[in-house]
Design an enzyme around this catalytic site. Sequence first.
Site, short mmCIF file in Angstrom:
data_model
loop_
_atom_site.label_atom_id
_atom_site.label_comp_id
_atom_site.label_asym_id
_atom_site.label_seq_id
_atom_site.Cartn_x
_atom_site.Cartn_y
_atom_site.Cartn_z
N GLU A 102 0.83 -1.22 0.00
CA GLU A 102 0.00 0.00 0.00
C GLU A 102 0.86 1.26 0.00
OE1 GLU A 102 -2.94 -0.31 3.14
OE2 GLU A 102 -3.64 -2.26 2.43
N GLU A 135 -5.35 -7.86 -0.86
CA GLU A 135 -6.19 -7.62 0.33
C GLU A 135 -7.49 -7.02 -0.16
OE1 GLU A 135 -4.91 -5.14 3.69
OE2 GLU A 135 -2.88 -5.92 3.44
N TRP A 173 -9.24 -9.52 4.97
CA TRP A 173 -8.45 -9.26 6.18
C TRP A 173 -9.03 -9.99 7.39
CZ3 TRP A 173 -3.71 -8.59 5.76
CH2 TRP A 173 -2.93 -8.07 6.81
C1 BMA Z 1 -4.86 -3.48 10.18
C2 BMA Z 1 -5.80 -3.71 11.35
C3 BMA Z 1 -4.96 -3.59 12.60
C4 BMA Z 1 -3.80 -4.58 12.55
C5 BMA Z 1 -3.02 -4.46 11.25
C6 BMA Z 1 -1.97 -5.54 11.09
O1 BMA Z 1 -5.54 -3.38 8.99
O2 BMA Z 1 -6.37 -4.99 11.26
O3 BMA Z 1 -5.78 -3.83 13.72
O4 BMA Z 1 -2.94 -4.40 13.63
O5 BMA Z 1 -3.89 -4.51 10.15
O6 BMA Z 1 -2.54 -6.83 11.08
#
Ligand code: BMA
Length: 366
Positions: free
Chosen positions: A189, A293, A324
């Site tokens: 990203e 993602e 996710w």
């Molecule tokens: C983000 C969220 C956070 C997390 C991060 C890494 O998008 O889900 O809460 O800490 O990813 O997994």
Amino acid sequence: MLMAFTVLVGTMVACGPSKSGQQKDKTFPPLTPETEKLLSALKAISSKGIMFGHHDDTNYGIGWEGDEGRSDVKSVCGDYPAVISFDLGGIEQKDTMNLDKVPFSKIKKEILNQYQRGGMVTLSWHLRNPKTGGDAWDVADTTVVKSILLGGVEHDKFAGWLTDVAGFINSLKTKAGTKIPVLFRPWHEHTGSWFWWGAKLCTPNQYKTLWRMTVDSLRAKGVDNVLYAYSTGTEPQDTTQYLQRYPGDDLIDVIGFDNYQFERDDFLASMQRELMIIDSIGKTHHKIIALTEAGYEGIPDPEWWTKTLLPAVEKYPIAYLLVWRNAREKPTHFFAPYPGQASVEDFVKFYRNLKTLFAADVNLYK
Ligand code: BMA
């Protein structure tokens, strides 16, 4: 035949003199046979369908944590995702747990389980800010990437962090000692500016150098069980913008993007735009493409899977799409259904659709 070819190509690429003749020759290990198999399987998979993936799938879910063999996705449809992702954030601090409080020992165990199912593992890395000591989202200082490149004040510290990552990936092995292949997706990203490696925080050259340093360092440490994914956000408007920070065909195996739904029309429009971009680049650069993602937080639309997500992607030869995590510590932060959730019935339809592939549908290391 494949092995001999791999060894030859590996050696040729590794030892070829650089154009300038300045750079020292590097000898890198060829990919392990299992990693080569994963690469071939990923190239072929889109003719069979799209693999479904879920972050932290077997680590925790809604109302549970660490139960042996449990998965919200499996509880809903009867099978595990074909792709499971895990995050290495915290490995560089020598922490025993990652940033989402999952022990690295548990991640290792679940990587082995997913490999034994014939499915794929992908790793992201929400690492801390090496200059400020803040987290991955600390963007106050715009010189962090520069500071970790060769000659920068934090270079030595960061080089040590790469050693920690190399150590972890090299340690992923079966009982018989076979190294488990994974798809590593760092610096993601980066077309947005919410991570310290984002677009407004470094130049294209600095970003590309960061990638090259990362891959060179892992290869030099004998990491031969990894493929690499380059994944943008939805900012690129065309192939030129998508490739502006692309580090090079010799480093990257999979190209993709991350896209979350907030407003449906925007989601569909950005989906089409980015899918067309990666489809076109995938064909000209001979790369695997993926939706690295995706998701709709809380899945408030009970027919989201078959009425929005699947129609948006099904015409494109993506190898996988990954939603996710189902955070056990943040009640509304989930992206896959769990028993009783509003989109369960539709997710089962999505699962039954011949286009979608789950763990029992794939055997990536044959
Ligand atoms: C983000 C969220 C956070 C997390 C991060 C890494 O998008 O889900 O809460 O800490 O990813 O997994």
